[in-house]
Design a protein around this motif. Structure first.
Motif, PDB file in Angstrom:
ATOM      1  N   ALA A   6       0.830  -1.215   0.000  1.00 35.53           N
ATOM      2  CA  ALA A   6       0.000   0.000   0.000  1.00 35.53           C
ATOM      3  C   ALA A   6       0.861   1.259   0.000  1.00 35.53           C
ATOM      4  O   ALA A   6       0.560   2.212  -0.727  1.00 35.53           O
ATOM      5  CB  ALA A   6      -0.951   0.003   1.190  1.00 35.53           C
ATOM      6  N   LEU A   7       1.927   1.278   0.801  1.00 33.50           N
ATOM      7  CA  LEU A   7       2.769   2.470   0.856  1.00 33.50           C
ATOM      8  C   LEU A   7       3.326   2.798  -0.526  1.00 33.50           C
ATOM      9  O   LEU A   7       3.233   3.942  -0.979  1.00 33.50           O
ATOM     10  CB  LEU A   7       3.904   2.294   1.867  1.00 33.50           C
ATOM     11  N   GLU A   8       3.878   1.824  -1.214  1.00 33.10           N
ATOM     12  CA  GLU A   8       4.455   2.060  -2.536  1.00 33.10           C
ATOM     13  C   GLU A   8       3.397   2.535  -3.531  1.00 33.10           C
ATOM     14  O   GLU A   8       3.640   3.436  -4.324  1.00 33.10           O
ATOM     15  CB  GLU A   8       5.146   0.797  -3.055  1.00 33.10           C
ATOM     16  N   LEU A   9       2.222   1.941  -3.477  1.00 28.84           N
ATOM     17  CA  LEU A   9       1.144   2.338  -4.381  1.00 28.84           C
ATOM     18  C   LEU A   9       0.694   3.772  -4.100  1.00 28.84           C
ATOM     19  O   LEU A   9       0.519   4.582  -5.022  1.00 28.84           O
ATOM     20  CB  LEU A   9      -0.046   1.387  -4.267  1.00 28.84           C
ATOM     21  N   LEU A  10       0.539   4.118  -2.825  1.00 29.30           N
ATOM     22  CA  LEU A  10       0.091   5.473  -2.477  1.00 29.30           C
ATOM     23  C   LEU A  10       1.158   6.515  -2.802  1.00 29.30           C
ATOM     24  O   LEU A  10       0.829   7.623  -3.242  1.00 29.30           O
ATOM     25  CB  LEU A  10      -0.326   5.527  -1.010  1.00 29.30           C
ATOM     26  N   ILE A  11       2.423   6.164  -2.611  1.00 30.79           N
ATOM     27  CA  ILE A  11       3.494   7.077  -3.019  1.00 30.79           C
ATOM     28  C   ILE A  11       3.405   7.309  -4.527  1.00 30.79           C
ATOM     29  O   ILE A  11       3.518   8.448  -4.992  1.00 30.79           O
ATOM     30  CB  ILE A  11       4.882   6.527  -2.624  1.00 30.79           C
ATOM     31  N   SER A  12       3.184   6.253  -5.285  1.00 35.26           N
ATOM     32  CA  SER A  12       3.046   6.384  -6.738  1.00 35.26           C
ATOM     33  C   SER A  12       1.888   7.305  -7.109  1.00 35.26           C
ATOM     34  O   SER A  12       2.008   8.157  -8.002  1.00 35.26           O
ATOM     35  CB  SER A  12       2.838   4.999  -7.352  1.00 35.26           C
ATOM     36  N   LEU A  13       0.761   7.176  -6.423  1.00 35.92           N
ATOM     37  CA  LEU A  13      -0.390   8.050  -6.699  1.00 35.92           C
ATOM     38  C   LEU A  13      -0.079   9.503  -6.335  1.00 35.92           C
ATOM     39  O   LEU A  13      -0.428  10.427  -7.081  1.00 35.92           O
ATOM     40  CB  LEU A  13      -1.621   7.548  -5.949  1.00 35.92           C
ATOM     41  N   GLU A  14       0.589   9.718  -5.200  1.00 31.03           N
ATOM     42  CA  GLU A  14       0.970  11.091  -4.817  1.00 31.03           C
ATOM     43  C   GLU A  14       1.939  11.677  -5.850  1.00 31.03           C
ATOM     44  O   GLU A  14       1.850  12.862  -6.172  1.00 31.03           O
ATOM     45  CB  GLU A  14       1.614  11.111  -3.433  1.00 31.03           C
ATOM     46  N   GLN A  15       2.836  10.859  -6.387  1.00 32.14           N
ATOM     47  CA  GLN A  15       3.783  11.346  -7.386  1.00 32.14           C
ATOM     48  C   GLN A  15       3.057  11.698  -8.690  1.00 32.14           C
ATOM     49  O   GLN A  15       3.444  12.642  -9.374  1.00 32.14           O
ATOM     50  CB  GLN A  15       4.886  10.315  -7.638  1.00 32.14           C
ATOM     51  N   GLN A  16       2.005  10.965  -9.027  1.00 29.45           N
ATOM     52  CA  GLN A  16       1.220  11.301 -10.224  1.00 29.45           C
ATOM     53  C   GLN A  16       0.614  12.689 -10.104  1.00 29.45           C
ATOM     54  O   GLN A  16       0.508  13.416 -11.096  1.00 29.45           O
ATOM     55  CB  GLN A  16       0.092  10.290 -10.431  1.00 29.45           C
ATOM     56  N   ILE A  17       0.225  13.045  -8.897  1.00 29.91           N
ATOM     57  CA  ILE A  17      -0.422  14.341  -8.672  1.00 29.91           C
ATOM     58  C   ILE A  17       0.509  15.493  -9.011  1.00 29.91           C
ATOM     59  O   ILE A  17       0.063  16.536  -9.503  1.00 29.91           O
ATOM     60  CB  ILE A  17      -0.944  14.435  -7.225  1.00 29.91           C
ATOM     61  N   ILE A  18       1.817  15.322  -8.797  1.00 29.15           N
ATOM     62  CA  ILE A  18       2.763  16.410  -9.090  1.00 29.15           C
ATOM     63  C   ILE A  18       3.518  16.219 -10.393  1.00 29.15           C
ATOM     64  O   ILE A  18       4.312  17.065 -10.779  1.00 29.15           O
ATOM     65  CB  ILE A  18       3.757  16.625  -7.925  1.00 29.15           C
ATOM     66  N   ASP A  19       3.258  15.140 -11.102  1.00 33.52           N
ATOM     67  CA  ASP A  19       3.939  14.844 -12.360  1.00 33.52           C
ATOM     68  C   ASP A  19       3.367  15.705 -13.480  1.00 33.52           C
ATOM     69  O   ASP A  19       2.164  15.668 -13.747  1.00 33.52           O
ATOM     70  CB  ASP A  19       3.752  13.364 -12.691  1.00 33.52           C
ATOM     71  N   PRO A  20       4.210  16.490 -14.159  1.00 31.76           N
ATOM     72  CA  PRO A  20       3.708  17.342 -15.246  1.00 31.76           C
ATOM     73  C   PRO A  20       2.970  16.559 -16.338  1.00 31.76           C
ATOM     74  O   PRO A  20       2.069  17.092 -16.970  1.00 31.76           O
ATOM     75  CB  PRO A  20       4.962  17.991 -15.825  1.00 31.76           C
ATOM     76  N   ALA A  21       3.322  15.302 -16.523  1.00 26.75           N
ATOM     77  CA  ALA A  21       2.681  14.501 -17.571  1.00 26.75           C
ATOM     78  C   ALA A  21       1.230  14.169 -17.239  1.00 26.75           C
ATOM     79  O   ALA A  21       0.431  13.935 -18.137  1.00 26.75           O
ATOM     80  CB  ALA A  21       3.468  13.207 -17.799  1.00 26.75           C
ATOM     81  N   THR A  22       0.883  14.151 -15.960  1.00 21.41           N
ATOM     82  CA  THR A  22      -0.490  13.798 -15.587  1.00 21.41           C
ATOM     83  C   THR A  22      -1.206  14.896 -14.813  1.00 21.41           C
ATOM     84  O   THR A  22      -2.422  14.843 -14.670  1.00 21.41           O
ATOM     85  CB  THR A  22      -0.504  12.521 -14.712  1.00 21.41           C
ATOM     86  N   ARG A  23      -0.501  15.892 -14.351  1.00 19.71           N
ATOM     87  CA  ARG A  23      -1.078  16.928 -13.478  1.00 19.71           C
ATOM     88  C   ARG A  23      -2.272  17.647 -14.103  1.00 19.71           C
ATOM     89  O   ARG A  23      -3.199  18.034 -13.422  1.00 19.71           O
ATOM     90  CB  ARG A  23      -0.005  17.933 -13.082  1.00 19.71           C
ATOM     91  N   HIS A  24      -2.244  17.823 -15.405  1.00 16.66           N
ATOM     92  CA  HIS A  24      -3.300  18.579 -16.066  1.00 16.66           C
ATOM     93  C   HIS A  24      -4.339  17.680 -16.735  1.00 16.66           C
ATOM     94  O   HIS A  24      -5.096  18.140 -17.590  1.00 16.66           O
ATOM     95  CB  HIS A  24      -2.682  19.552 -17.076  1.00 16.66           C
ATOM     96  N   SER A  25      -4.380  16.425 -16.338  1.00 14.47           N
ATOM     97  CA  SER A  25      -5.335  15.487 -16.918  1.00 14.47           C
ATOM     98  C   SER A  25      -6.544  15.329 -16.002  1.00 14.47           C
ATOM     99  O   SER A  25      -6.450  14.731 -14.932  1.00 14.47           O
ATOM    100  CB  SER A  25      -4.671  14.120 -17.114  1.00 14.47           C
ATOM    101  N   PRO A  26      -7.698  15.861 -16.415  1.00 17.37           N
ATOM    102  CA  PRO A  26      -8.888  15.724 -15.575  1.00 17.37           C
ATOM    103  C   PRO A  26      -9.264  14.268 -15.341  1.00 17.37           C
ATOM    104  O   PRO A  26      -9.787  13.924 -14.284  1.00 17.37           O
ATOM    105  CB  PRO A  26      -9.983  16.440 -16.356  1.00 17.37           C
ATOM    106  N   HIS A  27      -8.948  13.397 -16.294  1.00 16.06           N
ATOM    107  CA  HIS A  27      -9.297  11.980 -16.143  1.00 16.06           C
ATOM    108  C   HIS A  27      -8.485  11.318 -15.026  1.00 16.06           C
ATOM    109  O   HIS A  27      -9.001  10.490 -14.291  1.00 16.06           O
ATOM    110  CB  HIS A  27      -9.101  11.238 -17.461  1.00 16.06           C
ATOM    111  N   VAL A  28      -7.207  11.698 -14.927  1.00 20.05           N
ATOM    112  CA  VAL A  28      -6.362  11.147 -13.863  1.00 20.05           C
ATOM    113  C   VAL A  28      -6.924  11.556 -12.505  1.00 20.05           C
ATOM    114  O   VAL A  28      -7.113  10.727 -11.620  1.00 20.05           O
ATOM    115  CB  VAL A  28      -4.895  11.618 -14.005  1.00 20.05           C
ATOM    116  N   PHE A  29      -7.227  12.829 -12.355  1.00 18.90           N
ATOM    117  CA  PHE A  29      -7.714  13.309 -11.064  1.00 18.90           C
ATOM    118  C   PHE A  29      -9.112  12.817 -10.742  1.00 18.90           C
ATOM    119  O   PHE A  29      -9.426  12.563  -9.585  1.00 18.90           O
ATOM    120  CB  PHE A  29      -7.614  14.829 -10.977  1.00 18.90           C
ATOM    121  N   ALA A  30      -9.935  12.661 -11.734  1.00 23.03           N
ATOM    122  CA  ALA A  30     -11.282  12.134 -11.489  1.00 23.03           C
ATOM    123  C   ALA A  30     -11.211  10.731 -10.910  1.00 23.03           C
ATOM    124  O   ALA A  30     -12.053  10.346 -10.092  1.00 23.03           O
ATOM    125  CB  ALA A  30     -12.103  12.151 -12.774  1.00 23.03           C
TER     126      ALA A  30
END
Length: 126
Positions: A6-30
């Motif tokens: 769980a820790l590794e998965l949640l870290i990965s999700l938190e990193q997606q939130i600040i990743d320029p490649a996904t930060r502006h994707s409404p689908h990712v955040f939804a």
């Protein structure tokens, strides 16, 4: 009890939130944010799911800052609910200009984790 990995998965999700490649994707955040998501930002703003998605979609990509997270700690709160804490650093033009302590409450919904609460607290700590 928290599921293994769980820790590794949640870290990965938190990193997606600040990743320029996904930060502006409404689908990712939804998919990451729970429908009843609530955030208290380091600047004192309060956001819900739709306002976060709107703000990130409208964010000026040209004003992008480099962001990083570290020092992750996971604390179980209840079955399928955890608190993830960490430190966040923002750099503009290579110079650190904002640090904050972050806390996220994640809930296991079906077979995926969703972010239900997030808070950033400014700090001077290095």
């Amino acid at each position: 009890m928290t599921a293994p990995g769980a820790l590794e998965l949640l870290i990965s999700l938190e990193q997606q939130i600040i990743d320029p490649a996904t930060r502006h994707s409404p689908h990712v955040f939804a998919s990451i944010l729970a429908d009843d998501f609530l955030e208290f930002t380091a600047s004192g703003q309060v956001y819900q799911k739709e306002s976060v998605i709107s703000a990130l979609t409208a964010e000026n990509v040209g004003a992008w800052a480099e962001m990083s997270n570290d020092g992750f700690e996971l604390r179980p709160l209840a079955e399928g609910v955890v608190l993830l804490t960490y430190c966040h650093l923002r750099r503009r033009e290579g110079v650190a200009d904002a640090r904050s302590l972050r806390s996220s409450i994640w809930k296991l919904v079906g077979d995926r984790w969703q972010l239900v609460f997030h808070q950033g607290t400014p700090t001077c700590a290095e």
